[in-house]
Structures are given as structure tokens and as C-alpha cells.
Design a protein around this motif. Structure first.
Motif, PDB file in Angstrom:
ATOM      1  N   VAL A  37      48.226  39.065  35.118  1.00 10.85           N
ATOM      2  CA  VAL A  37      48.858  40.272  35.645  1.00 10.85           C
ATOM      3  C   VAL A  37      49.034  40.127  37.157  1.00 10.85           C
ATOM      4  N   TYR A  38      50.152  40.645  37.669  1.00 13.82           N
ATOM      5  CA  TYR A  38      50.385  40.597  39.114  1.00 13.82           C
ATOM      6  C   TYR A  38      49.546  41.660  39.813  1.00 13.82           C
ATOM      7  N   SER A  39      48.980  41.270  40.955  1.00 13.95           N
ATOM      8  CA  SER A  39      48.138  42.170  41.737  1.00 13.95           C
ATOM      9  C   SER A  39      48.443  41.988  43.217  1.00 13.95           C
ATOM     10  N   LEU A  40      47.834  42.818  44.008  1.00 15.07           N
ATOM     11  CA  LEU A  40      47.848  42.645  45.456  1.00 15.07           C
ATOM     12  C   LEU A  40      46.793  41.606  45.792  1.00 15.07           C
ATOM     13  N   ILE A  41      46.946  40.934  46.927  1.00 17.27           N
ATOM     14  CA  ILE A  41      45.943  39.947  47.312  1.00 17.27           C
ATOM     15  C   ILE A  41      44.728  40.661  47.911  1.00 17.27           C
ATOM     16  N   GLY A  42      43.624  39.961  47.940  1.00 13.75           N
ATOM     17  CA  GLY A  42      42.400  40.494  48.518  1.00 13.75           C
ATOM     18  C   GLY A  42      41.234  40.196  47.611  1.00 13.75           C
ATOM     19  N   GLY A  43      40.043  40.540  48.084  1.00 15.19           N
ATOM     20  CA  GLY A  43      38.872  40.251  47.281  1.00 15.19           C
ATOM     21  C   GLY A  43      37.616  40.880  47.831  1.00 15.19           C
ATOM     22  N   LYS A  44      36.519  40.510  47.222  1.00 14.27           N
ATOM     23  CA  LYS A  44      35.233  41.129  47.520  1.00 14.27           C
ATOM     24  C   LYS A  44      34.690  40.726  48.893  1.00 14.27           C
ATOM     25  N   MET A  45      34.095  41.694  49.545  1.00 11.48           N
ATOM     26  CA  MET A  45      33.373  41.428  50.778  1.00 11.48           C
ATOM     27  C   MET A  45      32.082  40.713  50.405  1.00 11.48           C
ATOM     28  N   GLU A  46      31.702  39.725  51.208  1.00  9.33           N
ATOM     29  CA  GLU A  46      30.487  38.960  50.955  1.00  9.33           C
ATOM     30  C   GLU A  46      29.447  39.256  52.024  1.00  9.33           C
ATOM     31  N   THR A  47      28.200  39.019  51.703  1.00 10.11           N
ATOM     32  CA  THR A  47      27.118  39.303  52.652  1.00 10.11           C
ATOM     33  C   THR A  47      27.225  38.447  53.906  1.00 10.11           C
ATOM     34  N   THR A  48      27.928  37.330  53.834  1.00 14.93           N
ATOM     35  CA  THR A  48      28.091  36.455  55.000  1.00 14.93           C
ATOM     36  C   THR A  48      29.223  36.907  55.922  1.00 14.93           C
ATOM     37  N   ASP A  49      30.047  37.862  55.481  1.00 13.09           N
ATOM     38  CA  ASP A  49      31.130  38.379  56.325  1.00 13.09           C
ATOM     39  C   ASP A  49      30.515  39.248  57.420  1.00 13.09           C
ATOM     40  N   GLY A  50      30.911  39.012  58.658  1.00 17.77           N
ATOM     41  CA  GLY A  50      30.355  39.758  59.779  1.00 17.77           C
ATOM     42  C   GLY A  50      30.872  41.181  59.883  1.00 17.77           C
ATOM     43  N   ILE A  52      34.222  44.068  58.076  1.00 18.52           N
ATOM     44  CA  ILE A  52      35.285  44.256  57.090  1.00 18.52           C
ATOM     45  C   ILE A  52      36.503  43.415  57.483  1.00 18.52           C
ATOM     46  N   LEU A  53      36.837  43.404  58.777  1.00 18.79           N
ATOM     47  CA  LEU A  53      37.980  42.612  59.230  1.00 18.79           C
ATOM     48  C   LEU A  53      37.752  41.120  58.976  1.00 18.79           C
ATOM     49  N   ASP A  54      36.531  40.631  59.177  1.00 23.15           N
ATOM     50  CA  ASP A  54      36.221  39.230  58.870  1.00 23.15           C
ATOM     51  C   ASP A  54      36.431  38.946  57.389  1.00 23.15           C
ATOM     52  N   ALA A  55      36.028  39.879  56.536  1.00 27.82           N
ATOM     53  CA  ALA A  55      36.203  39.709  55.087  1.00 27.82           C
ATOM     54  C   ALA A  55      37.683  39.685  54.722  1.00 27.82           C
ATOM     55  N   ILE A  56      38.459  40.562  55.322  1.00 30.31           N
ATOM     56  CA  ILE A  56      39.902  40.596  55.062  1.00 30.31           C
ATOM     57  C   ILE A  56      40.544  39.293  55.500  1.00 30.31           C
ATOM     58  N   ARG A  57      40.179  38.820  56.679  1.00 29.81           N
ATOM     59  CA  ARG A  57      40.738  37.560  57.192  1.00 29.81           C
ATOM     60  C   ARG A  57      40.368  36.391  56.270  1.00 29.81           C
ATOM     61  N   ARG A  58      39.104  36.321  55.858  1.00 29.11           N
ATOM     62  CA  ARG A  58      38.657  35.240  54.988  1.00 29.11           C
ATOM     63  C   ARG A  58      39.420  35.270  53.665  1.00 29.11           C
ATOM     64  N   GLU A  59      39.525  36.443  53.047  1.00 31.97           N
ATOM     65  CA  GLU A  59      40.241  36.550  51.777  1.00 31.97           C
ATOM     66  C   GLU A  59      41.716  36.177  51.926  1.00 31.97           C
ATOM     67  N   LYS A  60      42.341  36.638  52.995  1.00 32.02           N
ATOM     68  CA  LYS A  60      43.758  36.300  53.233  1.00 32.02           C
ATOM     69  C   LYS A  60      43.921  34.787  53.322  1.00 32.02           C
ATOM     70  N   GLU A  61      43.043  34.127  54.110  1.00 31.09           N
ATOM     71  CA  GLU A  61      43.156  32.679  54.276  1.00 31.09           C
ATOM     72  C   GLU A  61      42.854  31.930  52.987  1.00 31.09           C
TER      73      GLU A  61
END
Length: 154
Positions: A37-50, A52-61
Motif C-alpha cells: 500500500v502507498y503511504s507517506l514517508i517517515g518512521g518511528k523515533m528511536e531512543t538514539t535520536d537527539g 524529533i527533528l533529528d528523527a525526522i532527518r534520519r528517517e528522511k535520509e
């Protein structure tokens, strides 16, 4: 009695290409709830993300690569609660993002991607049913954000 409810924070990016008035959707591969199924990109925040913006950047990359340049309105979100098949819940904050250019390089979580014109989104299938409302919200946010102002480039 202990509470065994678990929540995952799973940020999503509503990536709009203002030049074509299209939204980026990617087809999930090997995913328990929405395989194929088609979805928007993105994913779960991890405990190592400093942050929310770091998590968004990591998931995007991870999901569309470093070459794709987007800018997001990081201080606004459209939030959805999702109950997974395994019984756990996810909080899905959706962030408005503008595509600025660069190649889309999908990771192994996806088999395909499409730039879907916003006006054709209702008839595009298969997609997650919450996407049209999130895109409608993002389109309104996009009208309020001036190019390059109030956005963080990723």
C-alpha cells in the motif's frame, strides 16, 4: 493493575512538490499492516535520536536518501492515532514538507514511489485511508508558509 499499552511515536512527512502540486507516496514492502500500500514517508523515533527533528532527518535520509532536498514546517503537525494489528498504538504526527529537488532513492522498505497530483489523490489506490486528510491539511499549511520562511531544510 498495570497499564500494558505501548505507544510508538512515528513521524510522517507530507512531501509536496509545489511546482507540480503533487504529493510523494511510497509503496510499503514487507510491512505487517500495509504491505503493498502507498503511504507517506517517515518512521518511528528511536531512543538514539537527539530530538524529533533529528528523527525526522534520519528517517528522511534512510527512506528517500540524502540527495532529495526537502524543507519542513517543524513546529506544526497533524496528528493521528493508529491501532496496529498487534494491538499496540502509534501516534502519527504529520509534518508539512516541500520538495526542493534531488533524486529520490528508496530504501528496502519500499518497492516504488509516485508523485500523485493532489487533485487526483482521492482516486489513487492503494493508499492508506488517512492520507487525503493529511494532504488537505498540508496543502493549507503550504499556503501559509512563504518560500524559505518558517521551514527547516533537511
Amino acid at each position: 493493575m498495570s497499564d500494558t499499552t505501548h505507544f510508538q511515536y512515528c513521524q510522517k512527512l507530507v512531501v509536496i512538490d509545489p511546482a507540480t502540486d503533487s504529493v510523494l507516496l511510497a509503496r510499503r514492502k514487507g510491512e505487517a499492516d500495509y504491505d503493498g500500500v502507498y503511504s507517506l514517508i517517515g518512521g518511528k523515533m528511536e531512543t538514539t535520536d537527539g530530538s524529533i527533528l533529528d528523527a525526522i532527518r534520519r528517517e528522511k535520509e534512510e527512506e528517500i536518501g540524502k540527495a532529495a532536498i526537502i524543507a519542513i514546517a517543524e513546529n506544526l503537525s497533524y496528528n493521528v492515532l493508529f491501532k496496529k494489528k498487534d494491538g499496540n498504538s502509534m501516534i502519527l504526527p504529520h509534518f508539512y514538507a516541500e520538495y526542493e529537488g534531488g533524486d529520490i532513492e528508496l530504501d528496502e522498505e519500499y518497492s516504488d514511489y509516485a508523485w500523485v497530483p493532489v487533485g487526483e489523490l482521492d482516486s489513487f489506490e492503494p493508499k492508506i485511508d488517512t492520507i487525503p486528510a493529511a494532504v488537505q491539511w498540508a496543502t493549507q499549511i503550504g499556503k501559509l508558509v512563504k518560500k524559505g520562511e518558517g521551514l527547516t531544510r533537511l
